[in-house]
Design a protein around this motif. Structure first.
Motif, short mmCIF file in Angstrom:
data_model
loop_
_atom_site.label_atom_id
_atom_site.label_comp_id
_atom_site.label_asym_id
_atom_site.label_seq_id
_atom_site.Cartn_x
_atom_site.Cartn_y
_atom_site.Cartn_z
N THR A 163 32.41 -17.51 -1.67
CA THR A 163 32.76 -17.83 -3.05
C THR A 163 33.65 -16.78 -3.68
O THR A 163 34.05 -16.89 -4.82
N THR A 164 33.93 -15.72 -2.95
CA THR A 164 34.64 -14.61 -3.58
C THR A 164 36.08 -14.44 -3.09
O THR A 164 36.43 -14.83 -1.99
N ALA A 165 36.87 -13.83 -3.96
CA ALA A 165 38.20 -13.29 -3.66
C ALA A 165 39.08 -14.20 -2.80
O ALA A 165 38.74 -15.30 -2.46
N THR A 166 40.25 -13.68 -2.49
CA THR A 166 41.24 -14.48 -1.78
C THR A 166 41.12 -14.28 -0.28
O THR A 166 40.44 -13.40 0.20
N ASN A 167 41.83 -15.15 0.46
CA ASN A 167 41.81 -15.04 1.93
C ASN A 167 42.54 -13.80 2.40
O ASN A 167 43.42 -13.30 1.72
N PRO A 168 42.21 -13.33 3.60
CA PRO A 168 43.04 -12.27 4.17
C PRO A 168 44.44 -12.81 4.46
O PRO A 168 44.60 -14.03 4.59
N PRO A 169 45.45 -11.95 4.55
CA PRO A 169 46.78 -12.47 4.84
C PRO A 169 46.78 -13.20 6.18
O PRO A 169 46.09 -12.77 7.11
N PRO A 170 47.52 -14.30 6.26
CA PRO A 170 47.46 -15.11 7.46
C PRO A 170 48.09 -14.42 8.66
O PRO A 170 49.04 -13.67 8.52
N SER A 171 47.53 -14.71 9.85
CA SER A 171 48.21 -14.28 11.07
C SER A 171 48.81 -15.52 11.68
O SER A 171 48.23 -16.59 11.57
N HIS A 172 49.94 -15.41 12.30
CA HIS A 172 50.62 -16.62 12.74
C HIS A 172 50.89 -16.61 14.21
O HIS A 172 51.26 -15.60 14.79
N PRO A 173 50.69 -17.76 14.82
CA PRO A 173 50.83 -17.82 16.26
C PRO A 173 52.29 -17.71 16.70
O PRO A 173 53.16 -18.31 16.09
N THR A 174 52.53 -16.91 17.69
CA THR A 174 53.88 -16.90 18.26
C THR A 174 53.82 -17.19 19.75
O THR A 174 54.73 -17.72 20.32
N THR A 221 44.73 -20.82 -2.35
CA THR A 221 44.25 -20.22 -1.09
C THR A 221 42.86 -20.77 -0.79
O THR A 221 42.10 -21.08 -1.71
N HIS A 222 42.58 -20.89 0.48
CA HIS A 222 41.26 -21.40 0.89
C HIS A 222 40.46 -20.27 1.50
O HIS A 222 40.93 -19.58 2.40
N ARG A 223 39.26 -20.11 0.98
CA ARG A 223 38.39 -19.04 1.48
C ARG A 223 37.67 -19.52 2.74
O ARG A 223 37.55 -20.73 2.95
N PRO A 224 37.13 -18.57 3.50
CA PRO A 224 36.28 -18.99 4.60
C PRO A 224 35.16 -19.87 4.05
O PRO A 224 34.69 -19.64 2.93
N THR A 225 34.76 -20.86 4.79
CA THR A 225 33.81 -21.84 4.28
C THR A 225 32.51 -21.19 3.84
O THR A 225 31.97 -20.35 4.54
N GLY A 226 32.07 -21.59 2.66
CA GLY A 226 30.81 -21.06 2.14
C GLY A 226 31.01 -19.80 1.32
O GLY A 226 30.15 -19.40 0.56
N MET A 235 39.83 -12.04 14.64
CA MET A 235 38.93 -11.80 13.52
C MET A 235 37.65 -12.59 13.77
O MET A 235 37.66 -13.56 14.49
N LYS A 236 36.57 -12.19 13.13
CA LYS A 236 35.36 -12.98 13.25
C LYS A 236 35.61 -14.32 12.57
O LYS A 236 36.27 -14.40 11.54
N VAL A 237 35.03 -15.40 13.17
CA VAL A 237 35.31 -16.75 12.67
C VAL A 237 35.09 -16.85 11.17
O VAL A 237 35.89 -17.40 10.45
N GLU A 238 33.98 -16.24 10.70
CA GLU A 238 33.66 -16.42 9.29
C GLU A 238 34.62 -15.68 8.37
O GLU A 238 34.65 -15.89 7.18
N GLU A 239 35.44 -14.78 8.93
CA GLU A 239 36.39 -14.06 8.10
C GLU A 239 37.68 -14.85 7.91
O GLU A 239 38.48 -14.54 7.04
N LYS A 240 37.91 -15.81 8.78
CA LYS A 240 39.17 -16.54 8.73
C LYS A 240 38.89 -17.93 8.17
O LYS A 240 37.96 -18.59 8.63
N SER A 241 39.68 -18.37 7.20
CA SER A 241 39.41 -19.69 6.66
C SER A 241 39.76 -20.74 7.73
O SER A 241 40.61 -20.52 8.59
N PHE A 242 39.10 -21.88 7.61
CA PHE A 242 39.36 -22.99 8.54
C PHE A 242 40.84 -23.39 8.47
O PHE A 242 41.48 -23.66 9.48
N HIS A 243 41.39 -23.40 7.27
CA HIS A 243 42.79 -23.80 7.12
C HIS A 243 43.72 -22.87 7.90
O HIS A 243 44.69 -23.31 8.51
N LEU A 244 43.40 -21.59 7.84
CA LEU A 244 44.22 -20.62 8.56
C LEU A 244 44.08 -20.80 10.07
O LEU A 244 45.06 -20.74 10.81
#
Ligand code: HEM
Ligand SMILES: N[C@@H](CC(=O)c1ccccc1NC=O)C(=O)O
Length: 517
Positions: free
Chosen positions: A289-300, A282-287, A313-322
């Protein structure tokens, strides 16, 4: 038990993966769409003659109702994405206004394919290739060609083709890892071990393909000629789009609003994210260092309220990958979400790590190869983005110094010098040096890429392997081993802001941002 996702339910091919089984259409055969095809087939000439705007402005507004198959919709998307980016970036300053003949069919096509109205990786790579010899496999650079380019250069063709070849060569790894997930459900350790070993070996080949970028894509050409056309409309103030772009739907202008989308990026490749998901990375929000990402939301649903613009979500809460999943074709993004729900390989290797060293070793080798792939990519980014941006900055500073010296030696202070080309109406954006890219905020580019690489290594099940793959031992690909980075100027706090395509990135030397290997 949640069923293992079936490839055919998500537009994924067992042989070509996220590339389609049949080559993408080279053009729309219905003569109704000839006006689009004519422009795209004459794109470079129209850009050079500065007639692109005039020609597109005069286009009839074509309906998408005559597109009647998925390949046709994809061709329309790819062609309109090229035309839209060419329209925006062929002039100086860039055009923030996109005329109705592009806007209306493009938005309709994007809605159909569940993509944002921007040239994504799907339009530029997944649906933009052809085999040179249709009877031969497409999983190598010796049988692939690009359909469309902005610049007409071999470098640009190659740039897209390297990614297409990686998609094709990596494709068999999709059913392979899904079958490993099934085998893990049946406690078949030998089958899982075998699949992970095959994965690791094939990933080594993908790393080899990645390094072939150097063969035919020149970093200077890439950075100064090609990359400007790939840019989106988000965080592009310094490039001349302070508010983003307006898709003119033809109504009153005061009803039209600005939108901003990230540009194309290989981070939008579902293949690499599939590897992550299958291996439990899992990729964390950039910068962070803790815990896992929130569950992904998916575009429909997509344009104009595409999740790529909406920010639940606030940008910093969502990983770039997500975030980048909103830039993948809908079915592919949903496929990743479905695989996420069944991924069990990491837990399986973890469970048996003491009693089955072969399984643990195979899992860790798979993870190590993916981390090494990312290391090789960091070196590419250094060569193709960081170094040219610094060279351009150095050149600009030198010119400024020379100008000042000239002024001191008797020139008239404060008088701007008009270049021949600006007197002649300005240069296309790809031909002129970018404006100063400082001051837009953002994330550190190389540290972001290193974080993605280090997050890969973190899932190794063996403590020793994990340590080896951890930051302190960070390596940037095969020739940049042991953490030694030539040219890194430690302790020197210089911070530059660099225009990414999908985001805005800092190049911060003090964090080890330079890799000149
Ligand atoms: C000249 C070639 C390339 C350059 C200059 C380049 C540059 C970059 C940059 C600047 C990013 C940060 C996100 C962004 O703003 O787009 C990125 C991300 C990424 N790129 Fe590339 N890239 C290149 C080729 C490739 C290729 C061929 C792949 C093949 C898979 C690739 C895979 C990725 C991935 C997976 C990410 C997301 C970060 C990660 O997961 O490690 N890139 N790239
Ligand atoms: N992230 C890269 C761009 C990039 O990789 C890319 C952009 C659009 C379409 C394909 C891409 N990657 C390789 O084919 C960059 O920032 O220059």
């Amino acid at each position: 038990m949640i069923p293992i996702p079936r490839l055919e339910d998500y537009d994924v091919s067992p042989t070509n993966g996220f590339l389609s089984d049949e080559p993408p259409l080279e053009s729309l055969s219905d003569p109704y769409y000839e006006p689009w095809e004519h422009i795209i087939h004459n794109l470079q000439g129209l850009i050079l003659s500065k007639r692109l705007h005039e020609v597109i402005d005069k286009l009839p507004i074509l309906s998408t109702s005559r597109l009647n198959s998925t390949p046709q919709w994809r061709r329309a998307y790819s062609a309109l994405a090229f035309l839209t980016h060419a329209y925006i970036w062929c002039s100086s300053p860039p055009s923030e206004w996109i005329p109705p003949p592009l806007t209306l069919p493009f938005l309709s096509t994007c809605a159909h394919l569940e993509l944002p109205p921007v040239a994504t990786y799907a339009g530029l790579v997944l649906w933009n290739w052809k085999p040179l010899f249709p009877a031969e496999p497409i999983d190598s650079l010796s049988n692939l060609d690009t359909l469309d380019t902005f610049t007409g250069s071999l470098d640009e063709k190659w740039f897209f083709l390297v990614s297409a070849a990686i998609e094709a060569r990596g494709a068999p790894l999709i059913p392979l890892l899904l079958s490993a997930i099934t085998a893990a459900r049946h406690n078949d350790r030998a089958a899982v071990t075998e699949a992970l070993r095959t994965f690791a070996e094939r990933l080594d080949e993908l790393g080899g393909l990645l390094q072939r970028m150097y063969d035919n894509c020149d970093p200077h050409v890439f950075y100064h000629r090609i990359r400007p056309y790939l840019a989106g409309s988000k965080n592009m103030a310094d490039a001349g789009l302070p508010n983003g772009v307006v898709f003119d739907k033809g109504g009153p202008m005061n009803k039209q609003r600005h939108v901003q989308y990230s540009g194309g990026s290989n981070a939008q490749s579902s293949l690499i994210q599939f590897f992550d998901v299958a291996l439990g990375i899992t990729h964390r929000p950039t910068g962070s260092t803790t815990a896992t990402n929130p569950p992904p939301s998916h575009p429909t649903s997509h344009t104009p309220d595409h999740p790529a613009v909406k920010k639940p979500m606030k940008v910093e809460e969502k990983s770039f990958h997500l975030e980048m999943r909103a830039y993948m074709p809908g079915p592919h993004a949903r496929f990743l979400a479905a695989v996420e729900r069944v991924a069990n390989l990491r837990q399986f290797a973890q469970r048996f790590r003491q009693e089955d060293r072969e399984l643990a070793g195979a899992f860790d080798a798979a993870v190590a190869m993916l981390a090494a792939f990312r290391g090789g990519h960091i070196r590419i980014v250094s060569r193709y983005v960081i170094l040219p941006s610094q060279a351009a900055k150095g050149k600009k500073e030198k010119e400024a110094m020379e100008k000042m010296r000239g002024t001191e030696e008797g020139g008239k202070p404060g008088l701007p010098v008009r270049s021949k080309s600006s007197a002649a109406g300005g240069k296309a954006v790809a031909e002129r040096p970018r404006k100063d890219l400082r001051g837009t905020g953002g994330t550190a580019l190389i540290p972001f890429l290193r974080q993605a690489r280090d997050e890969t290594g973190e899932v190794a099940v063996d403590a020793w392997a994990r340590r080896l793959l951890s930051k302190s031992k960070g390596f940037e690909g095969s020739s940049g081993t042991s953490g030694e980075r030539t040219g890194e100027r430690r302790g020197e706090k210089t911070e530059e802001v660099l225009q990414g395509l999908a985001s805005v990135w800092h190049v911060d030397d003090s964090e080890g941002g330079l890799c000149l290997v």
